[in-house]
Write a protein that holds these residues in place. Structure first.
Motif, PDB file in Angstrom:
ATOM      1  N   PHE A  37       0.866  -1.167   0.000  1.00 49.52           N
ATOM      2  CA  PHE A  37       0.000   0.000   0.000  1.00 49.52           C
ATOM      3  C   PHE A  37       0.908   1.224   0.000  1.00 49.52           C
ATOM      4  CE2 PHE A  37      -4.368  -1.445   1.124  1.00 49.52           C
ATOM      5  CZ  PHE A  37      -4.114  -2.798   1.215  1.00 49.52           C
ATOM      6  N   ARG A  38       0.323   2.359  -0.304  1.00 48.66           N
ATOM      7  CA  ARG A  38       1.105   3.604  -0.211  1.00 48.66           C
ATOM      8  C   ARG A  38       0.210   4.731   0.271  1.00 48.66           C
ATOM      9  NH1 ARG A  38       2.234   4.760  -6.687  1.00 48.66           N
ATOM     10  NH2 ARG A  38       0.061   5.273  -7.269  1.00 48.66           N
ATOM     11  N   GLN A  39       0.861   5.700   0.880  1.00 48.16           N
ATOM     12  CA  GLN A  39       0.135   6.873   1.348  1.00 48.16           C
ATOM     13  C   GLN A  39       0.949   8.111   1.027  1.00 48.16           C
ATOM     14  OE1 GLN A  39      -1.087   6.754   5.475  1.00 48.16           O
ATOM     15  NE2 GLN A  39      -2.690   8.258   5.076  1.00 48.16           N
ATOM     16  N   ALA A  40       0.389   8.932   0.157  1.00 48.83           N
ATOM     17  CA  ALA A  40       1.019  10.190  -0.207  1.00 48.83           C
ATOM     18  C   ALA A  40       0.585  11.278   0.771  1.00 48.83           C
ATOM     19  CB  ALA A  40       0.637  10.568  -1.631  1.00 48.83           C
ATOM     20  N   PRO A  41       1.357  12.328   0.893  1.00 51.84           N
ATOM     21  CA  PRO A  41       1.000  13.412   1.816  1.00 51.84           C
ATOM     22  C   PRO A  41      -0.389  13.960   1.528  1.00 51.84           C
ATOM     23  CG  PRO A  41       3.234  13.700   1.013  1.00 51.84           C
ATOM     24  CD  PRO A  41       2.658  12.564   0.238  1.00 51.84           C
ATOM     25  N   GLY A  42      -1.206  14.011   2.553  1.00 51.60           N
ATOM     26  CA  GLY A  42      -2.540  14.564   2.413  1.00 51.60           C
ATOM     27  C   GLY A  42      -3.551  13.661   1.747  1.00 51.60           C
ATOM     28  N   GLU A  46      -3.686   3.818  -0.156  1.00 49.17           N
ATOM     29  CA  GLU A  46      -4.291   3.058  -1.251  1.00 49.17           C
ATOM     30  C   GLU A  46      -3.500   1.781  -1.506  1.00 49.17           C
ATOM     31  OE1 GLU A  46      -4.183   4.667  -5.210  1.00 49.17           O
ATOM     32  OE2 GLU A  46      -2.058   5.214  -5.081  1.00 49.17           O
ATOM     33  N   GLY A  47      -4.211   0.778  -1.952  1.00 52.94           N
ATOM     34  CA  GLY A  47      -3.563  -0.468  -2.346  1.00 52.94           C
ATOM     35  C   GLY A  47      -2.855  -0.296  -3.671  1.00 52.94           C
ATOM     36  N   VAL A  48      -1.644  -0.779  -3.762  1.00 53.12           N
ATOM     37  CA  VAL A  48      -0.844  -0.660  -4.984  1.00 53.12           C
ATOM     38  C   VAL A  48      -0.769  -1.987  -5.719  1.00 53.12           C
ATOM     39  CG1 VAL A  48       1.461  -0.157  -5.896  1.00 53.12           C
ATOM     40  CG2 VAL A  48       0.531   1.189  -3.982  1.00 53.12           C
ATOM     41  N   ALA A  92       5.397   8.616  -2.105  1.00 47.33           N
ATOM     42  CA  ALA A  92       4.550   8.198  -0.984  1.00 47.33           C
ATOM     43  C   ALA A  92       5.386   7.363  -0.017  1.00 47.33           C
ATOM     44  CB  ALA A  92       3.370   7.370  -1.481  1.00 47.33           C
ATOM     45  N   VAL A  93       4.798   7.114   1.130  1.00 47.48           N
ATOM     46  CA  VAL A  93       5.344   6.092   2.021  1.00 47.48           C
ATOM     47  C   VAL A  93       4.692   4.775   1.620  1.00 47.48           C
ATOM     48  CG1 VAL A  93       5.595   5.294   4.376  1.00 47.48           C
ATOM     49  CG2 VAL A  93       5.693   7.745   3.878  1.00 47.48           C
ATOM     50  N   TYR A  94       5.504   3.783   1.365  1.00 43.98           N
ATOM     51  CA  TYR A  94       5.023   2.469   0.936  1.00 43.98           C
ATOM     52  C   TYR A  94       5.065   1.500   2.118  1.00 43.98           C
ATOM     53  CZ  TYR A  94       4.965   3.882  -3.938  1.00 43.98           C
ATOM     54  OH  TYR A  94       4.663   4.513  -5.130  1.00 43.98           O
ATOM     55  N   TYR A  95       3.959   0.780   2.291  1.00 42.85           N
ATOM     56  CA  TYR A  95       3.812  -0.142   3.406  1.00 42.85           C
ATOM     57  C   TYR A  95       3.590  -1.559   2.892  1.00 42.85           C
ATOM     58  CZ  TYR A  95       2.881   4.084   6.147  1.00 42.85           C
ATOM     59  OH  TYR A  95       2.957   5.312   6.746  1.00 42.85           O
ATOM     60  N   CYS A  96       4.252  -2.478   3.527  1.00 41.76           N
ATOM     61  CA  CYS A  96       4.024  -3.880   3.257  1.00 41.76           C
ATOM     62  C   CYS A  96       2.868  -4.373   4.134  1.00 41.76           C
ATOM     63  CB  CYS A  96       5.307  -4.653   3.561  1.00 41.76           C
ATOM     64  SG  CYS A  96       5.246  -6.383   3.111  1.00 41.76           S
ATOM     65  N   HIS A  97       2.053  -5.257   3.599  1.00 43.47           N
ATOM     66  CA  HIS A  97       0.841  -5.715   4.293  1.00 43.47           C
ATOM     67  C   HIS A  97       0.676  -7.199   4.068  1.00 43.47           C
ATOM     68  CE1 HIS A  97      -3.606  -6.443   4.255  1.00 43.47           C
ATOM     69  NE2 HIS A  97      -3.516  -5.769   5.391  1.00 43.47           N
ATOM     70  N   ALA A  98       0.242  -7.902   5.105  1.00 42.51           N
ATOM     71  CA  ALA A  98      -0.019  -9.333   4.988  1.00 42.51           C
ATOM     72  C   ALA A  98      -1.402  -9.642   5.522  1.00 42.51           C
ATOM     73  CB  ALA A  98       1.033 -10.121   5.766  1.00 42.51           C
ATOM     74  N   GLU A  99      -2.101 -10.538   4.845  1.00 50.73           N
ATOM     75  CA  GLU A  99      -3.445 -10.928   5.257  1.00 50.73           C
ATOM     76  C   GLU A  99      -3.584 -12.433   5.182  1.00 50.73           C
ATOM     77  OE1 GLU A  99      -6.828  -8.749   3.564  1.00 50.73           O
ATOM     78  OE2 GLU A  99      -7.706 -10.695   3.134  1.00 50.73           O
ATOM     79  N   TYR A 100      -3.998 -13.038   6.264  1.00 55.38           N
ATOM     80  CA  TYR A 100      -4.195 -14.483   6.309  1.00 55.38           C
ATOM     81  C   TYR A 100      -5.379 -14.847   5.421  1.00 55.38           C
ATOM     82  CZ  TYR A 100      -4.846 -19.164   8.328  1.00 55.38           C
ATOM     83  OH  TYR A 100      -4.974 -20.512   8.525  1.00 55.38           O
ATOM     84  N   TRP A 101      -5.178 -15.795   4.497  1.00 54.23           N
ATOM     85  CA  TRP A 101      -6.195 -16.085   3.494  1.00 54.23           C
ATOM     86  C   TRP A 101      -7.496 -16.586   4.086  1.00 54.23           C
ATOM     87  CZ3 TRP A 101      -8.607 -20.726   2.586  1.00 54.23           C
ATOM     88  CH2 TRP A 101      -8.079 -21.843   3.238  1.00 54.23           C
TER      89      TRP A 101
END
Length: 118
Positions: A37-42, A46-48, A92-101
């Motif tokens: 995911f990423r988040q830009a200033p302001g 959002e999912g990338v 943006a700041v990019y974030y890694c995300h994990a979700e158990y299926w």
């Protein structure tokens, strides 16, 4: 301890490339969908891109299709996001995300900053 360690951010000129890595530990890597995911200033986060846990199907937001590529190395529990033809709007700041299926339980890594200068 569950961890998602993101790395690879930095400053790049428009048109350049960066590779982000997400190193996972403390959980069953191949039972989780892994994404960025990423988040830009302001702006809202959002999912990338995402890669599914079962067959490795990949997904991309329209704005990065054809420029970004997500891949995974299951033995190393690592997901990589190769970002080419970067644009200023990718900053943006990019974030890694994990979700158990199975249950949807999810968790986040710390962010890594990507700055694209125009």
């Amino acid at each position: 301890e569950v961890q998602l360690q993101a790395s690879g951010g930095g400053l790049v000129q428009a048109g350049g490339s960066l590779r982000l890595s997400c190193a996972a530990s403390g959980f069953s890597f191949d039972d989780h969908h892994i994404g960025w995911f990423r988040q830009a200033p302001g702006k809202e986060r959002e999912g990338v891109s995402c890669i599914s846990s079962d067959d490795g199907t990949t997904y991309y937001v329209d704005s990065v299709k054809g420029r970004f590529t997500i891949s995974r190395d299951i033995p190393r529990s690592t997901v990589t996001l190769q970002m080419n033809s970067l644009k200023a709007e990718d900053t943006a700041v990019y974030y890694c995300h994990a979700e158990y299926w199975m249950t949807g339980v999810d968790f986040w890594g710390q962010g890594t900053l990507v700055t694209v200068s125009s």
